[in-house]
Design a protein around this motif. Structure first.
Motif, mmCIF file in Angstrom:
data_model
loop_
_atom_site.group_PDB
_atom_site.id
_atom_site.type_symbol
_atom_site.label_atom_id
_atom_site.label_comp_id
_atom_site.label_asym_id
_atom_site.label_seq_id
_atom_site.Cartn_x
_atom_site.Cartn_y
_atom_site.Cartn_z
ATOM 1 N N TYR A 114 0.996 -0.882 0.634
ATOM 2 C CA TYR A 114 1.349 -0.160 -0.588
ATOM 3 C C TYR A 114 1.624 -1.120 -1.742
ATOM 4 N N THR A 115 2.202 -2.268 -1.459
ATOM 5 C CA THR A 115 2.457 -3.258 -2.509
ATOM 6 C C THR A 115 1.143 -3.739 -3.115
ATOM 7 N N ILE A 116 0.168 -3.980 -2.292
ATOM 8 C CA ILE A 116 -1.141 -4.422 -2.794
ATOM 9 C C ILE A 116 -1.767 -3.335 -3.658
ATOM 10 N N PHE A 117 -1.686 -2.065 -3.220
ATOM 11 C CA PHE A 117 -2.233 -0.975 -4.023
ATOM 12 C C PHE A 117 -1.507 -0.858 -5.365
ATOM 13 N N ILE A 118 -0.198 -1.023 -5.369
ATOM 14 C CA ILE A 118 0.573 -0.953 -6.620
ATOM 15 C C ILE A 118 0.172 -2.083 -7.555
ATOM 16 N N ILE A 119 0.030 -3.288 -7.023
ATOM 17 C CA ILE A 119 -0.360 -4.435 -7.857
ATOM 18 C C ILE A 119 -1.762 -4.227 -8.431
ATOM 19 N N VAL A 124 -5.230 -2.740 -13.123
ATOM 20 C CA VAL A 124 -6.176 -1.834 -13.771
ATOM 21 C C VAL A 124 -5.554 -1.248 -15.038
ATOM 22 N N LEU A 125 -4.289 -0.815 -14.982
ATOM 23 C CA LEU A 125 -3.614 -0.258 -16.157
ATOM 24 C C LEU A 125 -3.495 -1.291 -17.280
ATOM 25 N N ILE A 126 -3.144 -2.514 -16.939
ATOM 26 C CA ILE A 126 -3.033 -3.569 -17.949
ATOM 27 C C ILE A 126 -4.396 -3.851 -18.566
ATOM 28 N N PHE A 127 -5.440 -3.843 -17.754
ATOM 29 C CA PHE A 127 -6.798 -4.070 -18.261
ATOM 30 C C PHE A 127 -7.198 -2.968 -19.234
ATOM 31 N N ILE A 128 -6.929 -1.712 -18.860
ATOM 32 C CA ILE A 128 -7.264 -0.585 -19.736
ATOM 33 C C ILE A 128 -6.460 -0.656 -21.031
#
Length: 140
Positions: A114-119, A124-128
């Motif tokens: 789950y930590t990897i998925f959150i990171i 992705v959010l920062i890129f967008i």
């Protein structure tokens, strides 16, 4: 089999097969996902003798703690091929014991997943957000 019986068989195989004429090799297909053996009768018998020698030494190796493998000599004339067996690692367990040892995921594995998925989600959010900021900069 007893060691004496194994020794007789090994000696018979080695005396009846010429290392000059015998060949045994493990090869891989061009795709690399399949292996096969290419050998003549003498090569197969000499390889069997090597396995019998390993079988004879296996109990001694398991009991010793300083040496845990039985090595093969890849420089033998009769050994050819793309791939060779470097050593045998004898184990005292039965096959059933080895198969039944399945890995059970614990809570640490789930937290890591789950930590990897959150990171990845944050990346992705920062890129967008970065792309949106660049577009807004050009528009205004």
């Amino acid at each position: 089999m007893k060691k004496e019986e194994l020794e007789k068989i090994i000696k018979k195989i080695e005396t009846e097969n010429s290392t000059e004429k015998a060949f045994f090799g493990i090869h891989s297909l061009e795709a690399g996902d399949e292996l096969f053996i290419r050998a003549n009768k003498g090569g197969l018998e000499l390889f069997a003798a090597q396995l019998l020698k390993a079988s004879k030494k296996a109990e001694e190796i398991i009991e010793q703690t300083e040496q845990s493998i039985i090595t093969f000599d890849p420089k033998e004339k009769w050994i050819t091929g793309d791939i060779w067996i470097a050593y045998i690692e004898p184990k005292p367990e039965d096959r059933i014991d080895i198969i039944e040892k399945t890995y059970v995921r614990n809570w640490k594995d789930k937290v890591l997943e789950y930590t990897i998925f959150i990171i990845l989600g944050l990346i992705v959010l920062i890129f967008i957000a970065g792309i949106k900021a660049v577009f807004n900069w050009f528009i205004y």
